[in-house]
Design a protein around this motif. Structure first.
Motif, PDB file in Angstrom:
ATOM      1  N   GLU A 228       0.830  -1.209   0.000  1.00 51.15           N
ATOM      2  CA  GLU A 228       0.000   0.000   0.000  1.00 51.15           C
ATOM      3  C   GLU A 228       0.862   1.255   0.000  1.00 51.15           C
ATOM      4  OE1 GLU A 228      -3.204   0.232  -0.473  1.00 51.15           O
ATOM      5  OE2 GLU A 228      -3.352  -1.939  -0.607  1.00 51.15           O
ATOM      6  N   LEU A 229       1.968   1.248   0.733  1.00 51.27           N
ATOM      7  CA  LEU A 229       2.875   2.398   0.719  1.00 51.27           C
ATOM      8  C   LEU A 229       3.461   2.626  -0.671  1.00 51.27           C
ATOM      9  CD1 LEU A 229       4.744   2.022   4.129  1.00 51.27           C
ATOM     10  CD2 LEU A 229       3.048   3.737   3.487  1.00 51.27           C
ATOM     11  N   MET A 230       3.747   1.563  -1.378  1.00 49.61           N
ATOM     12  CA  MET A 230       4.274   1.688  -2.737  1.00 49.61           C
ATOM     13  C   MET A 230       3.226   2.285  -3.668  1.00 49.61           C
ATOM     14  SD  MET A 230       6.903   1.487  -4.306  1.00 49.61           S
ATOM     15  CE  MET A 230       8.153   0.414  -4.839  1.00 49.61           C
ATOM     16  N   SER A 231       1.972   1.925  -3.508  1.00 47.18           N
ATOM     17  CA  SER A 231       0.930   2.510  -4.351  1.00 47.18           C
ATOM     18  C   SER A 231       0.765   3.998  -4.064  1.00 47.18           C
ATOM     19  CB  SER A 231      -0.393   1.768  -4.171  1.00 47.18           C
ATOM     20  OG  SER A 231      -0.882   1.959  -2.866  1.00 47.18           O
ATOM     21  N   VAL A 232       0.864   4.390  -2.787  1.00 49.70           N
ATOM     22  CA  VAL A 232       0.790   5.817  -2.441  1.00 49.70           C
ATOM     23  C   VAL A 232       1.991   6.559  -3.016  1.00 49.70           C
ATOM     24  CG1 VAL A 232       0.877   7.442  -0.506  1.00 49.70           C
ATOM     25  CG2 VAL A 232      -0.623   5.451  -0.394  1.00 49.70           C
ATOM     26  N   LEU A 233       3.178   5.969  -2.922  1.00 50.86           N
ATOM     27  CA  LEU A 233       4.391   6.588  -3.466  1.00 50.86           C
ATOM     28  C   LEU A 233       4.286   6.793  -4.972  1.00 50.86           C
ATOM     29  CD1 LEU A 233       7.384   7.463  -2.985  1.00 50.86           C
ATOM     30  CD2 LEU A 233       7.981   5.132  -3.586  1.00 50.86           C
ATOM     31  N   LEU A 234       3.786   5.792  -5.679  1.00 56.74           N
ATOM     32  CA  LEU A 234       3.624   5.923  -7.136  1.00 56.74           C
ATOM     33  C   LEU A 234       2.592   6.990  -7.491  1.00 56.74           C
ATOM     34  CD1 LEU A 234       3.823   2.206  -8.242  1.00 56.74           C
ATOM     35  CD2 LEU A 234       5.510   3.989  -8.639  1.00 56.74           C
ATOM     36  N   THR A 235       1.519   7.079  -6.716  1.00 53.78           N
ATOM     37  CA  THR A 235       0.513   8.113  -6.968  1.00 53.78           C
ATOM     38  C   THR A 235       1.094   9.511  -6.750  1.00 53.78           C
ATOM     39  OG1 THR A 235      -1.208   6.572  -6.267  1.00 53.78           O
ATOM     40  CG2 THR A 235      -1.797   8.903  -6.354  1.00 53.78           C
ATOM     41  N   VAL A 236       1.851   9.683  -5.679  1.00 53.40           N
ATOM     42  CA  VAL A 236       2.483  10.982  -5.407  1.00 53.40           C
ATOM     43  C   VAL A 236       3.489  11.323  -6.513  1.00 53.40           C
ATOM     44  CG1 VAL A 236       4.036  12.186  -3.807  1.00 53.40           C
ATOM     45  CG2 VAL A 236       2.089  10.901  -2.933  1.00 53.40           C
ATOM     46  N   ALA A 237       4.259  10.352  -6.966  1.00 55.33           N
ATOM     47  CA  ALA A 237       5.225  10.601  -8.047  1.00 55.33           C
ATOM     48  C   ALA A 237       4.519  10.986  -9.333  1.00 55.33           C
ATOM     49  CB  ALA A 237       6.089   9.360  -8.270  1.00 55.33           C
ATOM     50  N   PHE A 238       3.398  10.357  -9.626  1.00 54.61           N
ATOM     51  CA  PHE A 238       2.627  10.683 -10.833  1.00 54.61           C
ATOM     52  C   PHE A 238       2.073  12.106 -10.751  1.00 54.61           C
ATOM     53  CE2 PHE A 238      -1.297  10.340 -13.431  1.00 54.61           C
ATOM     54  CZ  PHE A 238      -0.681  10.072 -14.648  1.00 54.61           C
ATOM     55  N   ILE A 239       1.536  12.475  -9.598  1.00 52.94           N
ATOM     56  CA  ILE A 239       1.010  13.834  -9.420  1.00 52.94           C
ATOM     57  C   ILE A 239       2.143  14.855  -9.513  1.00 52.94           C
ATOM     58  CG2 ILE A 239      -0.078  15.392  -7.746  1.00 52.94           C
ATOM     59  CD1 ILE A 239      -1.727  12.939  -6.831  1.00 52.94           C
ATOM     60  N   GLY A 240       3.302  14.545  -8.942  1.00 51.87           N
ATOM     61  CA  GLY A 240       4.456  15.434  -9.036  1.00 51.87           C
ATOM     62  C   GLY A 240       4.929  15.612 -10.464  1.00 51.87           C
ATOM     63  N   ALA A 241       4.920  14.545 -11.250  1.00 51.53           N
ATOM     64  CA  ALA A 241       5.311  14.652 -12.653  1.00 51.53           C
ATOM     65  C   ALA A 241       4.344  15.539 -13.427  1.00 51.53           C
ATOM     66  CB  ALA A 241       5.375  13.263 -13.281  1.00 51.53           C
ATOM     67  N   ILE A 242       3.051  15.451 -13.123  1.00 50.11           N
ATOM     68  CA  ILE A 242       2.061  16.304 -13.794  1.00 50.11           C
ATOM     69  C   ILE A 242       2.280  17.759 -13.408  1.00 50.11           C
ATOM     70  CG2 ILE A 242      -0.393  16.872 -13.880  1.00 50.11           C
ATOM     71  CD1 ILE A 242      -0.958  13.865 -13.660  1.00 50.11           C
ATOM     72  N   ILE A 243       2.562  18.037 -12.149  1.00 51.91           N
ATOM     73  CA  ILE A 243       2.796  19.421 -11.719  1.00 51.91           C
ATOM     74  C   ILE A 243       4.041  19.983 -12.382  1.00 51.91           C
ATOM     75  CG2 ILE A 243       3.453  20.818  -9.706  1.00 51.91           C
ATOM     76  CD1 ILE A 243       1.567  19.018  -8.053  1.00 51.91           C
ATOM     77  N   ILE A 244       5.110  19.198 -12.469  1.00 54.68           N
ATOM     78  CA  ILE A 244       6.338  19.679 -13.123  1.00 54.68           C
ATOM     79  C   ILE A 244       6.086  19.907 -14.595  1.00 54.68           C
ATOM     80  CG2 ILE A 244       8.666  18.969 -13.799  1.00 54.68           C
ATOM     81  CD1 ILE A 244       8.899  17.650 -11.055  1.00 54.68           C
ATOM     82  N   ALA A 245       5.324  19.038 -15.243  1.00 53.48           N
ATOM     83  CA  ALA A 245       5.030  19.231 -16.669  1.00 53.48           C
ATOM     84  C   ALA A 245       4.192  20.483 -16.895  1.00 53.48           C
ATOM     85  CB  ALA A 245       4.306  18.008 -17.210  1.00 53.48           C
ATOM     86  N   LYS A 246       3.277  20.787 -16.000  1.00 50.42           N
ATOM     87  CA  LYS A 246       2.464  21.988 -16.136  1.00 50.42           C
ATOM     88  C   LYS A 246       3.306  23.238 -15.980  1.00 50.42           C
ATOM     89  CE  LYS A 246      -1.753  20.634 -16.796  1.00 50.42           C
ATOM     90  NZ  LYS A 246      -2.491  20.979 -17.973  1.00 50.42           N
ATOM     91  N   ARG A 247       4.292  23.246 -15.077  1.00 47.96           N
ATOM     92  CA  ARG A 247       5.164  24.389 -14.886  1.00 47.96           C
ATOM     93  C   ARG A 247       6.013  24.672 -16.122  1.00 47.96           C
ATOM     94  NH1 ARG A 247       7.688  23.266  -9.081  1.00 47.96           N
ATOM     95  NH2 ARG A 247       5.783  23.502  -7.871  1.00 47.96           N
ATOM     96  N   GLU A 248       6.475  23.623 -16.805  1.00 45.75           N
ATOM     97  CA  GLU A 248       7.315  23.800 -17.983  1.00 45.75           C
ATOM     98  C   GLU A 248       6.534  24.404 -19.135  1.00 45.75           C
ATOM     99  OE1 GLU A 248       9.298  20.208 -18.948  1.00 45.75           O
ATOM    100  OE2 GLU A 248      10.557  20.252 -17.171  1.00 45.75           O
ATOM    101  N   GLU A 249       5.231  24.161 -19.212  1.00 43.20           N
ATOM    102  CA  GLU A 249       4.419  24.730 -20.277  1.00 43.20           C
ATOM    103  C   GLU A 249       4.307  26.244 -20.133  1.00 43.20           C
ATOM    104  OE1 GLU A 249       0.601  22.967 -20.539  1.00 43.20           O
ATOM    105  OE2 GLU A 249       1.336  21.102 -21.353  1.00 43.20           O
ATOM    106  N   ASP A 250       4.233  26.735 -18.904  1.00 43.14           N
ATOM    107  CA  ASP A 250       4.049  28.166 -18.663  1.00 43.14           C
ATOM    108  C   ASP A 250       5.286  28.928 -18.941  1.00 43.14           C
ATOM    109  OD1 ASP A 250       1.550  27.558 -17.778  1.00 43.14           O
ATOM    110  OD2 ASP A 250       2.126  27.520 -15.665  1.00 43.14           O
TER     111      ASP A 250
END
Length: 174
Positions: free
Chosen positions: A152-174
């Motif tokens: 379960e901790l690994m699933s939470v870690l992967l979800t947080v990493a996925f959300i972090g990747a989306i936030i970083i990708a959104k910043r690069e667009e701006d």
């Protein structure tokens, strides 16, 4: 000295293991030596598929199927989409290093010789391995009883990493 090789190649399982291992090593070498990103991804997919073949030879069917589904399928497709979404410049040229390939060849041959000699001189005890009838069921039992918290901790870690990747990708667009 070569008697061990003849004994090793007398079994069909060992030949399949040897072929899959050669493809895995070759795919990894091609991944590192290619310059075009698409060729790198294809050689990485070859490495993932040959590793799945190794798992099947070693009677770990569940791990082999997961290797094909997750790594060879999903990650390769994700990387290809990442390649298509980014811009690449073709005008960059690598500096010329004339001795580089020769030294790499000598180093690789030396390493191969040392490993070959060490394997030929080693005495590996032969033992019997008793695998369970249904290793997928045993993995499921262990995963959802003894190792449920790390799962379960690994699933939470992967979800947080996925959300972090989306936030970083959104910043690069701006």
């Amino acid at each position: 000295m070569f008697g061990n090789i003849a004994n090793f190649l007398s079994s069909g399982e060992n030949i399949a293991f040897f072929i899959c291992a050669l493809f895995a090593i070759g795919g990894a070498i091609f991944m590192l030596s290619f310059t075009k990103v698409v060729h790198m991804v294809l050689s990485m997919a070859l490495t993932f598929l040959s590793l799945a073949g190794l798992y099947f030879v070693l009677e770990a069917e569940f791990v082999g199927v997961v290797q094909i589904l997750i790594y060879a399928g999903a990650i390769s497709i994700l990387m290809i989409f990442g390649i298509m979404m980014t811009k690449h410049r073709e005008d960059e040229e690598e500096p010329k290093r004339p001795w580089h390939n020769g030294l790499l060849l000598v180093g690789a041959a030396g390493l191969f010789g040392i490993i070959f000699y060490a394997i030929q001189q080693s005495q590996i005890p032969i033992g019997e391995f008793s695998s369970v009838q249904d290793n997928t069921m045993e993995i499921g039992k262990l995963l959802f009883t003894s190792h449920v918290i790390p799962f379960e901790l690994m699933s939470v870690l992967l979800t947080v990493a996925f959300i972090g990747a989306i936030i970083i990708a959104k910043r690069e667009e701006d």
